[in-house]
Design a protein around this motif. Structure first.
Motif: not given
Lengths: 216, 187
Positions: A127-128, A131-132, A135-136, A206-211, B16-17, B63, B66
């Motif tokens: 998952r890391f 994400r990388y 996003t990157r 895989v991305m965390p949820k922003r509250r 993000l790794g 994860d 937040e």
């Protein structure tokens, strides 16, 4: 309960204060004092964490490109595309798929071509790393299906779909309803858009949820 | 990753790794975690294991961070609970000598208002138990864990009932003075 809370507040104050006093060298505005750093980063557990993460974009690009080549190779071994297949079995599968009524023939062919590399990279990358990539390195990541579809488009038989049908051995081959151009356009659209769609689903997984905090 | 970057940014980059984010966060906070573990009464030789547990746990549960939330209080909660877990386990998975609720009963500590386990007391008692001599711990163990009478304890150890009663009272008094518990409620 109040006493416990105040103990916790004291503990946090100690925790917060500690690094200000001992982890930062005086007058270095945020520099980490190396003499205070434990040797933990060289240990086995730290190595395991490091292995999960990405050291450099180049390393990640190499890994992802390798997986993609492997995936598209596997895809061509499963089902031949535009007369290019690895092994006789892939041509037999392609022949079966060419019996599908339009527009399912190009969609299923494009889907098979795209889904295997996606499945391989999703299974291999954690998952890391996912994400990388998303996003990157999103531009590189997004260009791989495009390039793969473009390469297939440049093959000598890519725009000769009608001719391909005439070479199929079975007498029950469906009549060609789509022109070569439309067939190829549908194939490219599926081969490119399907991985994007699946990757979008993975992104939300895989991305965390922003509250979301409601404003007063 | 820059040493001037905020903890929040570093955690986001870790999420993000980026390996550099992990290394920077570790360098910045490992000594702080070690100091806190020592403050909570974890023996010196077990502190590196606690630091390891904290960072492995952080990696596995990152994860849950937040983005945008303050990083240090969130990280502190993780460190605090890791220390409590370690203290409750008594290190390296050793079984605990006495049940804490029995000790709490012997010391006359009232149950927490909600009826749940008050971790603050439990941890204090756990630390206090480590300070006792092996003889005192053995007496407490027999009396509270095995629920033996002083007569049975005497038959088992070969010591007189009077000396065992004194040893038990001494152990309870030491525990009380260590955690500052109120008097009364002994068995």
């Amino acid at each position: 309960m109040k006493e416990k809370r105040s103990n916790l507040a004291e503990d946090f104050a100690f925790f917060e204060q500690h690094s200000k006093e001992s982890s930062l060298a005086p007058g270095t505005s945020g520099q980490v004092e190396t003499s205070k750093i434990p040797k933990g980063l060289k240990s086995e557990w730290a190595h395991a964490i490091t292995k999960d993460l990405v050291r450099s974009p180049l390393q990640m690009a190499t890994v992802y490109l390798g997986l993609s080549v492997l995936g598209y190779g596997a895809s061509l071994a499963v089902c031949a595309q535009n007369s290019l297949g690895l092994g006789s079995w892939s041509h037999r599968v392609a022949e079966v798929l060419h019996h599908l009524p339009d527009p399912w023939c190009p969609i299923v062919c494009g889907g098979v071509f795209a889904i295997i590399p996606f499945a391989i990279s999703s299974l291999v990358l954690n998952r890391f790393q996912q994400r990388y990539l998303m996003t990157r390195m999103w531009l590189f990541f997004a260009s791989v299906p495009l390039v793969a579809a473009g390469v297939m488009l440049l093959l000598p038989h890519s725009l000769q779909h009608a001719r391909l049908h005439s070479t199929l051995s079975s007498s029950s081959v469906r009549p060609d309803l789509l022109s070569d151009g439309v067939w190829m356009a549908l194939w490219v659209a599926t081969a490119v858009l399907l991985p994007y769609l699946l990757q979008a689903i993975v992104y939300f997984a895989v991305m965390p949820k922003r509250r979301i905090v409601a404003a007063d | 990753m820059d040493a001037d970057d905020s903890d929040e940014l570093i955690l986001e980059c870790w999420l993000l790794g980026e390996v550099a984010a992990f290394e920077t966060f570790f360098k910045r906070h490992s000594s702080r975690v070690a100091a806190y573990a020592a403050r909570k009464g974890i023996p010196r030789n077990e502190v590196p294991e606690v630091v390891q547990d904290v960072f492995v746990k952080l990696h596995n549960h990152i994860d849950k961070y937040e983005p945008g939330k303050r990083a240090l209080p969130w990280f502190f909660t993780l460190v605090h609970h890791t220390c409590l877990d370690r203290l409750k386990r008594g290190g390296k998975g050793k079984p605990r000598l006495c049940r804490l609720d029995d000790i709490e009963g012997a010391l006359g500590i009232a149950a927490p208002p909600e009826g749940g386990v008050d971790q603050g007391w439990s941890v204090d008692i756990d630390i206090a138990l480590r300070q006792l001599s092996s003889e005192s711990r053995q007496v407490l163990d027999m009396r509270l864990m095995e629920d033996l009478s002083f007569e049975e304890m005497s038959a088992k150890t070969g010591k007189s009932e009077v000396s065992l009663r004194k040893a038990y009272s001494r152990a309870v008094a030491n525990l009380r003075s260590w955690i500052g518990a109120p008097r009364g409620g002994s068995r």
